[in-house]
Write a protein that holds these residues in place. Structure first.
Motif, short mmCIF file in Angstrom:
data_model
loop_
_atom_site.label_atom_id
_atom_site.label_comp_id
_atom_site.label_asym_id
_atom_site.label_seq_id
_atom_site.Cartn_x
_atom_site.Cartn_y
_atom_site.Cartn_z
N ILE A 117 0.13 -5.00 10.44
CA ILE A 117 1.11 -4.55 9.45
C ILE A 117 0.57 -3.35 8.68
O ILE A 117 -0.50 -3.44 8.05
N PRO A 118 1.26 -2.20 8.70
CA PRO A 118 0.81 -1.05 7.91
C PRO A 118 0.87 -1.36 6.42
O PRO A 118 1.70 -2.15 5.97
N ILE A 119 0.01 -0.72 5.66
CA ILE A 119 -0.04 -0.98 4.22
C ILE A 119 1.28 -0.60 3.56
O ILE A 119 1.71 -1.21 2.58
N GLU A 120 1.97 0.42 4.12
CA GLU A 120 3.26 0.82 3.55
C GLU A 120 4.30 -0.28 3.70
O GLU A 120 5.12 -0.51 2.82
N ALA A 121 4.28 -0.99 4.84
CA ALA A 121 5.22 -2.10 5.05
C ALA A 121 4.91 -3.23 4.08
O ALA A 121 5.83 -3.88 3.53
N GLU A 122 3.63 -3.47 3.86
CA GLU A 122 3.26 -4.52 2.91
C GLU A 122 3.76 -4.19 1.51
O GLU A 122 4.20 -5.07 0.77
N ARG A 123 3.74 -2.92 1.14
CA ARG A 123 4.22 -2.54 -0.19
C ARG A 123 5.72 -2.78 -0.34
O ARG A 123 6.20 -3.17 -1.40
N VAL A 124 6.47 -2.52 0.72
CA VAL A 124 7.91 -2.77 0.68
C VAL A 124 8.16 -4.26 0.44
O VAL A 124 8.97 -4.65 -0.41
#
Length: 831
Positions: free
Chosen positions: A256-263
């Motif tokens: 999981i990319p960190i950007e997806a985790e932020r969403v």
């Protein structure tokens, strides 16, 4: 009401049962009228037990049936049979999301393929005033053609009574050890526990944002195979939803990319004001991230170097914690970025871009960041990284400029969901991003250092400070952590042991007033700026940087002698500043004392060795506009453009930069400058002043007058000279004189001298040459600071022209001699 094969409900013939649950029994049926297969849901009989509930049921059911979206299961009909309400819905052949996910993470491609349509369906329903209230894996189906369908929209609302028993359902915290069994009793808390929002779990009123939280839970489970808040019992699950943070996704699924985790994390914010406010915003972020992954701008992490997070449950941030109205340049005096490349021997992978930048910190419990804690930490941490050396650091002003391009509202608080976009726009290779909050007097900071190119978290860590007095030490410790992670130590650190508090101030109160004063200064609100900066030096009499800014504000306000005295008073404390900033400080004092050549040479040499210090360019620009010897509007333009490139918040340069454009007859550049800053804040006095100068240059005097009248009503005086000129050029000489006369009576120092010269203008047009000459003589006399001696020479030269027109040649000659005496370098090209 149990049905069997062959039973009829109007035209619907029951074929087989599908399932049953808390919201009723579901059957597959044949629509004999339209010859199609449908799903019939028999709802609890008490839903229409009285007339009021019947009407409410019909109203809510009709609204849900009106939804028409490809990702929402259609409701065909609402009816009753033998007193039992039922719904006829679109029959969907496929699998539920629970069957698809099971207990394993979905592949990233499938995660996006399913997540976006769910968000789209929610967005459509919300725009039509319908919230789901029971979104979960079982209520999402995927057809054989991979079409996503959300089931049971609006049913949770239909099942609720008119009001809740608040004695039993309002406050979970007070009931955990006393009446926790009441919480799970039928008819008290609606929805499925593991997917509830915190407000739903507490029995509070909910809105569409409860669906956004539930969608975040769905996305988390799809990405990890685990329900983030599921515990052994329902009461423990609800407690977890309200009080606990889920395990970071990247610790479960490294794909999981960190950007997806932020969403996902933003969707699951405990406080609904901090979540996505609209599902379409979340859908947009998911689409943009999918696009970036497909294009290679974001990559799936191959591995993650991570320090285990020790996240502490956040409590609301106290409004009194460092109420700092800081802007980008809160510590901008230090924020010049050196050209120091990071060593290739750093222990983390070297990316194609090794620059480092502090992108921002969400302020937990204070969504609007009313204390501006984010901006202050950005400035302090960046200052520490720059001054310690060994890293190529992106300035705070450049980061904030990138934020203004990304965020739809320039005044929006920092949002970690856009951190990667901001980092790319600012040219950052490794970004520091996170959250900051407080518990009582204690401050907490949870941060991640992210490789922007690879989309990989290099490390995560938590730091604390016992009180606001330790804020500077907190920033120091964060910067030290970043250096440690990036392997910058020993000989690579040019200033080992750099101490923020020692270089700036150890007083949060002093820093708060300093930051607010700096904001007011760049808005040309000089009285307010002086007040705050004076309070800063009162709170910390050794705060050298505050003396510098105070002298700056005093000089612009017209307190020329006081400006010199302030710099002299702070001179004994400049040893605490880094060496290059001591050069800037001394050069500013030399300029105000009249030793402009020494200042000019020192600053010219400084920008060659430290090319990204806004103050050095600004001070050189001031010398180039005020000194006859160095007067060069082309250079003024070049220097001030460089200031804004380095620090876009340095709006005080708009005054001279606009004039430089106009002098070069480059009105296109002047307009572009005004447009740029009007988009950010059209009511900023510095921006209005630039706009007025441009309108005057175009001969649009009536527009200037209209703006001027509005400014008078607001008691703003920053552009009175330009407004008086508009009245004069429009032929309203009496009005121009009236404004100038009022300015003469209210201003002081050299600003009063400018007001006298302003008053002379309409008198010349009215033929009152003697009075005009007297005002010009008074104007020259007020230019007591050697920094403004060119103005004195200019005013005496204008006196000479008046006397020459009156054929008083001897008096004209004396006026010319006065001009030469004041400024021997003054020439006809000046002004």
């Amino acid at each position: 009401m149990a049905l069997k094969t062959g039973d009829r409900l109007g035209p619907y013939e029951i074929l087989s049962p599908i399932g049953a649950g808390g919201m009723g029994e579901v059957y597959r049926a044949h629509d004999t009228k339209l010859n199609r297969t449908v799903a019939v849901k028999i709802l609890p009989k008490d839903m229409t037990g009285n007339q009021e509930r019947r009407l409410r049921f019909e109203r809510e059911a009709q609204a849900a049936a009106a939804l028409n979206h490809p990702n929402i299961a259609v409701i065909h009909e609402v009816n009753e049979h033998c007193g039992n309400p039922y719904l006829v819905m679109e029959y969907i052949e496929g699998k539920t999301l629970r069957e698809i996910v099971g207990d394993r993470p979905l592949p990233l491609k499938d995660w996006f393929r399913l997540s976006i349509p769910i968000a789209d369906g929610l967005a459509h329903a919300h725009k039509n005033g319908i919230a789901h209230r029971d979104l979960k894996l079982d209520n999402v189906m995927v057809t054989g053609e991979n079409q996503v369908k959300i089931l049971d929209f609006g049913l949770a609302k239909l099942l609720e009574p008119e009001s809740l028993d608040h004695e039993q359902a309002r406050d979970l915290h007070s009931r955990l050890n006393t009446i926790s069994q009441e919480l799970t009793r039928a008819g008290k808390v609606y929805g499925t526990a593991a997917y509830m929002s915190p407000e739903q779990a507490r029995g509070e009123a909910v809105d569409h944002r409860t669906d956004i939280f539930s969608l975040g839970v769905l996305l988390y489970q799809m990405a990890s195979g685990q329900a983030p808040f599921q515990r052994d019992s329902q009461i423990e699950t609800l407690h977890s939803i309200i009080k606990e943070d889920p395990k970071p996704l990247h610790e479960i699924n490294a794909e999981i990319p960190i950007e997806a985790e932020r969403v996902v994390r933003k969707a699951m914010e405990k406080e609904r004001e901090r979540r996505y406010q609209h599902a379409d915003e979340m859908a947009t972020d998911l689409r943009n991230l999918q696009r970036d992954l497909d294009s290679g701008r974001v990559t799936v992490p191959a591995s993650t170097v991570s320090i285990p997070s020790r996240r502490t449950p956040w409590l609301p941030i106290a409004a009194s914690v460092v109420g700092i109205a800081a802007v980008a340049a809160a510590a901008a005096f230090f924020l010049g970025r050196g050209e120091r490349p990071i060593s290739a021997t750093a222990p983390v992978p070297v990316t194609e871009n090794s620059t480092v930048g502090v992108v921002g910190f969400e302020t937990v419990g204070d969504p609007a960041d009313t204390g501006n804690l984010n901006r202050m930490l950005m400035s302090l941490i960046t200052t520490d990284l720059v001054e310690s050396g060994g890293l190529d650091v992106i300035s705070v002003s450049r980061v904030l400029s990138a934020q203004r391009e990304i965020l739809p509202d320039p005044g929006s608080p920092f949002d970690a969901a856009v951190a990667t976009q901001v980092a790319r726009r600012a040219g950052i290779g490794r970004m520091l991003v996170g959250q900051v909050g407080s518990r009582g007097s204690q401050l907490f900071l949870n941060a991640e250092l992210v490789d922007v190119v690879r989309g990989t978290a290099l490390a995560s860590f938590t730091k604390t400070a016992e009180s606001e007095a330790e804020l500077f030490a907190l920033a120091d410790s964060i910067a030290e952590e970043v250096r440690r992670i990036l392997g910058v130590s020993g000989e690579k650190v040019t200033q080992p042991g750099f101490d923020l508090a020692a270089a700036l101030t150890s007083s949060p109160e002093a820093y708060r007033h300093y930051s607010e004063g700096l904001t007011r200064l760049h808005q040309q609100s000089f009285i307010d700026a002086i007040e705050h900066l004076e309070r800063a030096v009162q709170a910390d009499p050794t705060f050298a940087l505050a003396y510098y800014r105070l002298a700056f504000a005093q000089g612009w306000y017209g307190l020329d002698q006081e400006s010199v005295a302030t710099l002299e008073k702070g001179l004994e404390h400049i040893d605490r500043l880094p060496v290059r900033w001591q050069i800037v400080y001394r050069a500013s004092l030399d300029h105000r004392r009249g030793n402009e050549q020494a200042a000019y040479e020192a600053l010219t040499e400084l920008i060659e060795s430290s090319p990204e210090i806004p103050e050095a360019y600004y001070d050189l620009g001031e010398i180039s506009v005020h000194s006859s010897r160095h007067y060069d509007l082309g250079k003024v333009r070049e220097l001030n453009e460089r200031v804004l490139e380095l620090d876009p918040t340095y709006k005080i340069v708009l005054f001279h930069l606009t004039d430089a454009y106009i002098s070069a007859e480059d009105l296109e550049s002047a307009q572009a400058l005004v447009d740029r800053y009007q988009r950010e804040d059209p009511d900023d006095p510095a921006v209005r002043g630039a706009e007025i100068a441009l309108l005057n240059a175009r001969g649009e005097y009536r527009k200037v007058i209209a703006i001027g009248l509005a400014m008078f009503k607001r008691k703003e005086r920053q552009a009175l000279g330009r407004i008086a000129s508009a009245y004069m050029l429009d032929g309203q000489w009496d009005r121009a004189y009236e404004i100038a006369d009022a300015e003469v009576r209210s201003s002081i120092g050299f600003m009063q001298g400018l007001a006298y010269s302003m008053r002379a203008g309409p008198q010349i047009y009215q033929g009152r040459l003697r009075e005009a000459a007297e005002d010009l003589e008074l104007a020259a006399a007020r230019m007591g600071n050697t920094e403004t001696q060119a103005f004195g020479a200019f005013f005496h030269t204008r006196r000479a022209l008046i006397f020459q027109a009156a054929r008083e040649y001897r008096t004209a000659e004396m006026a010319v001699r006065d001009a030469i005496r004041i400024d021997p370098y003054y020439g006809p090209g000046y002004f």
